[in-house]
Each structure stands twice: as C-alpha cells, then as structure tokens.
Design a protein around this motif. Structure first.
Motif, PDB file in Angstrom:
ATOM      1  N   GLU A 123      -8.617 -30.282  -4.056  1.00 41.33           N
ATOM      2  CA  GLU A 123      -7.330 -30.127  -4.756  1.00 41.33           C
ATOM      3  C   GLU A 123      -7.506 -29.911  -6.262  1.00 41.33           C
ATOM      4  O   GLU A 123      -6.728 -30.407  -7.069  1.00 41.33           O
ATOM      5  CB  GLU A 123      -6.434 -31.346  -4.479  1.00 41.33           C
ATOM      6  CG  GLU A 123      -6.193 -31.557  -2.983  1.00 41.33           C
ATOM      7  CD  GLU A 123      -5.326 -32.763  -2.674  1.00 41.33           C
ATOM      8  OE1 GLU A 123      -4.875 -33.441  -3.629  1.00 41.33           O
ATOM      9  OE2 GLU A 123      -5.095 -33.036  -1.478  1.00 41.33           O
ATOM     10  N   ASP A 126      -4.680 -24.781  -8.947  1.00 44.49           N
ATOM     11  CA  ASP A 126      -3.290 -24.429  -8.667  1.00 44.49           C
ATOM     12  C   ASP A 126      -3.176 -23.056  -7.999  1.00 44.49           C
ATOM     13  O   ASP A 126      -2.192 -22.775  -7.318  1.00 44.49           O
ATOM     14  CB  ASP A 126      -2.479 -24.402  -9.969  1.00 44.49           C
ATOM     15  CG  ASP A 126      -2.543 -25.722 -10.710  1.00 44.49           C
ATOM     16  OD1 ASP A 126      -2.071 -26.726 -10.147  1.00 44.49           O
ATOM     17  OD2 ASP A 126      -3.082 -25.748 -11.830  1.00 44.49           O
ATOM     18  N   PRO A 152      -2.041 -29.274  -3.148  1.00 40.62           N
ATOM     19  CA  PRO A 152      -0.865 -29.103  -2.292  1.00 40.62           C
ATOM     20  C   PRO A 152       0.227 -28.332  -3.026  1.00 40.62           C
ATOM     21  O   PRO A 152       0.528 -28.615  -4.195  1.00 40.62           O
ATOM     22  CB  PRO A 152      -0.436 -30.543  -2.000  1.00 40.62           C
ATOM     23  CG  PRO A 152      -1.684 -31.350  -2.144  1.00 40.62           C
ATOM     24  CD  PRO A 152      -2.464 -30.681  -3.244  1.00 40.62           C
ATOM     25  N   GLY A 153       0.802 -27.348  -2.354  1.00 45.69           N
ATOM     26  CA  GLY A 153       1.810 -26.512  -2.980  1.00 45.69           C
ATOM     27  C   GLY A 153       1.226 -25.377  -3.791  1.00 45.69           C
ATOM     28  O   GLY A 153       1.963 -24.499  -4.260  1.00 45.69           O
ATOM     29  N   GLY A 154      -0.104 -25.367  -3.978  1.00 43.63           N
ATOM     30  CA  GLY A 154      -0.764 -24.287  -4.703  1.00 43.63           C
ATOM     31  C   GLY A 154      -0.784 -23.000  -3.880  1.00 43.63           C
ATOM     32  O   GLY A 154      -0.498 -23.002  -2.684  1.00 43.63           O
ATOM     33  N   HIS A 155      -1.146 -21.925  -4.541  1.00 39.73           N
ATOM     34  CA  HIS A 155      -1.075 -20.610  -3.914  1.00 39.73           C
ATOM     35  C   HIS A 155      -2.446 -19.970  -3.757  1.00 39.73           C
ATOM     36  O   HIS A 155      -3.332 -20.145  -4.594  1.00 39.73           O
ATOM     37  CB  HIS A 155      -0.166 -19.684  -4.719  1.00 39.73           C
ATOM     38  CG  HIS A 155       1.280 -20.060  -4.639  1.00 39.73           C
ATOM     39  ND1 HIS A 155       1.822 -21.096  -5.382  1.00 39.73           N
ATOM     40  CD2 HIS A 155       2.293 -19.557  -3.883  1.00 39.73           C
ATOM     41  CE1 HIS A 155       3.115 -21.208  -5.093  1.00 39.73           C
ATOM     42  NE2 HIS A 155       3.421 -20.295  -4.198  1.00 39.73           N
ATOM     43  N   PHE A 192      -2.157 -22.356   5.563  1.00 40.69           N
ATOM     44  CA  PHE A 192      -1.193 -21.912   4.564  1.00 40.69           C
ATOM     45  C   PHE A 192       0.102 -21.429   5.209  1.00 40.69           C
ATOM     46  O   PHE A 192       0.124 -21.050   6.382  1.00 40.69           O
ATOM     47  CB  PHE A 192      -1.769 -20.745   3.739  1.00 40.69           C
ATOM     48  CG  PHE A 192      -3.076 -21.032   3.065  1.00 40.69           C
ATOM     49  CD1 PHE A 192      -3.110 -21.667   1.827  1.00 40.69           C
ATOM     50  CD2 PHE A 192      -4.276 -20.681   3.663  1.00 40.69           C
ATOM     51  CE1 PHE A 192      -4.315 -21.925   1.197  1.00 40.69           C
ATOM     52  CE2 PHE A 192      -5.484 -20.933   3.038  1.00 40.69           C
ATOM     53  CZ  PHE A 192      -5.502 -21.557   1.803  1.00 40.69           C
ATOM     54  N   ARG A 193       1.140 -21.405   4.392  1.00 37.67           N
ATOM     55  CA  ARG A 193       2.381 -20.719   4.758  1.00 37.67           C
ATOM     56  C   ARG A 193       2.356 -19.341   4.084  1.00 37.67           C
ATOM     57  O   ARG A 193       2.279 -19.242   2.868  1.00 37.67           O
ATOM     58  CB  ARG A 193       3.593 -21.517   4.270  1.00 37.67           C
ATOM     59  CG  ARG A 193       4.934 -20.831   4.549  1.00 37.67           C
ATOM     60  CD  ARG A 193       6.084 -21.736   4.120  1.00 37.67           C
ATOM     61  NE  ARG A 193       6.115 -21.930   2.676  1.00 37.67           N
ATOM     62  CZ  ARG A 193       6.773 -21.144   1.833  1.00 37.67           C
ATOM     63  NH1 ARG A 193       7.434 -20.082   2.279  1.00 37.67           N
ATOM     64  NH2 ARG A 193       6.776 -21.398   0.530  1.00 37.67           N
ATOM     65  N   ILE A 195       3.636 -16.255   2.431  1.00 37.92           N
ATOM     66  CA  ILE A 195       4.838 -15.887   1.697  1.00 37.92           C
ATOM     67  C   ILE A 195       5.085 -14.390   1.752  1.00 37.92           C
ATOM     68  O   ILE A 195       6.207 -13.932   1.940  1.00 37.92           O
ATOM     69  CB  ILE A 195       4.729 -16.352   0.226  1.00 37.92           C
ATOM     70  CG1 ILE A 195       4.650 -17.877   0.170  1.00 37.92           C
ATOM     71  CG2 ILE A 195       5.902 -15.831  -0.613  1.00 37.92           C
ATOM     72  CD1 ILE A 195       4.386 -18.412  -1.222  1.00 37.92           C
ATOM     73  N   GLN A 216       0.903 -20.087   0.532  1.00 36.32           N
ATOM     74  CA  GLN A 216       1.029 -21.385  -0.141  1.00 36.32           C
ATOM     75  C   GLN A 216       0.429 -22.468   0.740  1.00 36.32           C
ATOM     76  O   GLN A 216       0.661 -22.499   1.967  1.00 36.32           O
ATOM     77  CB  GLN A 216       2.481 -21.708  -0.442  1.00 36.32           C
ATOM     78  CG  GLN A 216       2.691 -22.957  -1.267  1.00 36.32           C
ATOM     79  CD  GLN A 216       4.147 -23.161  -1.642  1.00 36.32           C
ATOM     80  OE1 GLN A 216       5.055 -22.776  -0.895  1.00 36.32           O
ATOM     81  NE2 GLN A 216       4.392 -23.752  -2.806  1.00 36.32           N
ATOM     82  N   LYS A 217      -0.326 -23.368   0.142  1.00 35.43           N
ATOM     83  CA  LYS A 217      -0.910 -24.459   0.898  1.00 35.43           C
ATOM     84  C   LYS A 217       0.176 -25.406   1.385  1.00 35.43           C
ATOM     85  O   LYS A 217       1.059 -25.795   0.631  1.00 35.43           O
ATOM     86  CB  LYS A 217      -1.923 -25.225   0.033  1.00 35.43           C
ATOM     87  CG  LYS A 217      -2.667 -26.315   0.798  1.00 35.43           C
ATOM     88  CD  LYS A 217      -3.757 -26.939  -0.053  1.00 35.43           C
ATOM     89  CE  LYS A 217      -4.423 -28.081   0.679  1.00 35.43           C
ATOM     90  NZ  LYS A 217      -5.512 -28.689  -0.129  1.00 35.43           N
ATOM     91  N   GLN A 218       0.095 -25.763   2.641  1.00 32.86           N
ATOM     92  CA  GLN A 218       1.106 -26.637   3.251  1.00 32.86           C
ATOM     93  C   GLN A 218       1.082 -28.014   2.605  1.00 32.86           C
ATOM     94  O   GLN A 218       0.030 -28.529   2.278  1.00 32.86           O
ATOM     95  CB  GLN A 218       0.839 -26.774   4.757  1.00 32.86           C
ATOM     96  CG  GLN A 218       0.811 -25.449   5.480  1.00 32.86           C
ATOM     97  CD  GLN A 218       2.209 -24.871   5.714  1.00 32.86           C
ATOM     98  OE1 GLN A 218       3.194 -25.367   5.167  1.00 32.86           O
ATOM     99  NE2 GLN A 218       2.308 -23.802   6.491  1.00 32.86           N
TER     100      GLN A 218
END
Length: 218
Positions: A123, A126, A152-155, A192-193, A195, A216-218
C-alpha cells in the motif's frame, strides 16, 4: 529535488538484463510513433484523481513512455518512482526527464527492480502505471504484485498489448506474448474494479497494438 535532478539507483550484483538489448529500438520507436502523445492526450482528457503529493510508481518504465507523459501533464505536486530491469533503459529515461523544462513540484527517481518482486511495502502508492511489462509476466502474479503496493482506493493505469497482425511481429522482435483480452480482463477484476477500457482512435499508431485500462483497487 525537482525532476531535473532525477536520480538512478542500481541494485548491486544484478546480472545485465536481456532487455538492455532492446533499449535503443524501444526508444527510437516511441520517439517516432507518437505513443507518448496519445498517452498525454488521454491524461489531459481524463484527469486522474490524485491527491497533492501523490505517490506514483511506473512499474517497468522502459525508456520513459509513461513517466515522461506524466511529467509533461501533471500540475499537482507528485513523487514518481520509475523502476525497470534494464539499466540502459533507466539511463535513457533519466536523460529524457532531465531534458524537460524544470517543474520543481514533481520529484522523480529511477531504480532498477523486478516488477514481480517490487522492493516496496504494501500500500505504498496512490497510482501505479505500467506499459509493455505484463506481456512478459504471468498475469495473475504480475497484477497481484501491482495491487499489493497500491493503496486501497488507488488507481492502476496500464496499456496492454492487444492481439493483431502487427502484434505478432512485435512478439518476435521483443520476445513477449500478448495475453488474450478476456484473460487480461478476468485477472484484472480479481484485484481491481475496472473503470474504463479506452480504445485509441484508429488514426493513432498506438491504437494498432495497444489499448488502455484504468482500474481502482477494491
């Protein structure tokens, strides 16, 4: 330290990378084929949701395609780390970064490292970018390692090679293997999700062999 003071770190005792052999050809191709301009246009039209002082990794920077595009486009302060197995590629990318107009709000460091065993804590970043790397790696392991160092939430932004007649020639020239798009998508969604899956315009040479995925990381 601004990017015009870019540094390069090498790992002691590492064997010379076979990818050193491709450095000059890669660099020539990217200077004449317009790939960098296409990536810059995408970044301009699709601003990445980065915090000020974002920690960014270019995993397998080669001669600097994605790093240079970022340095030209980023307006907010950022700390960029660009790694590659090839010392010659790192040296070429560093020289190119030094030639850009000084932008002291961006810091960039170059280091020799393996994308399958990144020398960073979980982690750390970003944003992770990569191009021309996953085609040399097992997809699950490669994407899993990129996910590990991403917060987490990073791209993740990557530029996969898509199968085409021209791709077959590149596979022979550069000794890689393009993964089937369905496999790329399936393994990406493990971590990842997705986008966006961006397809470059037909008049852009990058569109002949590559697309772009933002996830984006889940």
């Amino acid at each position: 330290m601004g990017h015009n003071e870019a540094t390069t770190t090498r790992l002691p005792g590492d064997p010379v990378s076979i990818y050193d052999r491709f450095t000059n050809l890669y660099d020539l191709m990217f200077r004449v084929n317009g790939y960098g301009r296409s990536v810059e246009r995408y970044l301009r039209e699709t601003p990445l949701p980065l915090p000020a002082g974002a920690r960014i990794l270019d995993a397998g920077c080669g001669t600097g395609l994605l790093t240079l595009a970022l340095l030209r486009m980023l307006e907010r302060p950022a700390n960029i780390t660009a790694i590659d197995l090839s010392r010659r590629s790192l040296q070429t990318a560093r020289r190119a970064a030094l030639k850009l107009p000084p932008r002291p709000r961006q810091r960039v460091a170059f280091a020799q490292a393996n994308a399958l065993s990144l020398p960073f804590a979980d982690e750390t970043f970003d944003l992770v970018l990569t191009s021309g790397v996953l085609e040399y790696l097992p997809l699950r392991e490669g994407l899993g390692e990129l996910a590990r160092v991403l917060a987490p939430g990073g791209h993740l932004l990557f530029v996969p090679v898509r199968p085409s007649p021209l791709t077959r020639l590149l596979e022979v020239m550069f000794r890689f293997k393009a993964h089937p798009p369905a496999e790329v998508d399936a393994h990406t969604r493990r971590f990842f999700r997705v986008i966006e899956h961006h397809h470059f315009q037909p008049f852009e040479p990058i569109g002949w062999t590559k697309s772009l995925v933002l996830a984006q990381k889940q």
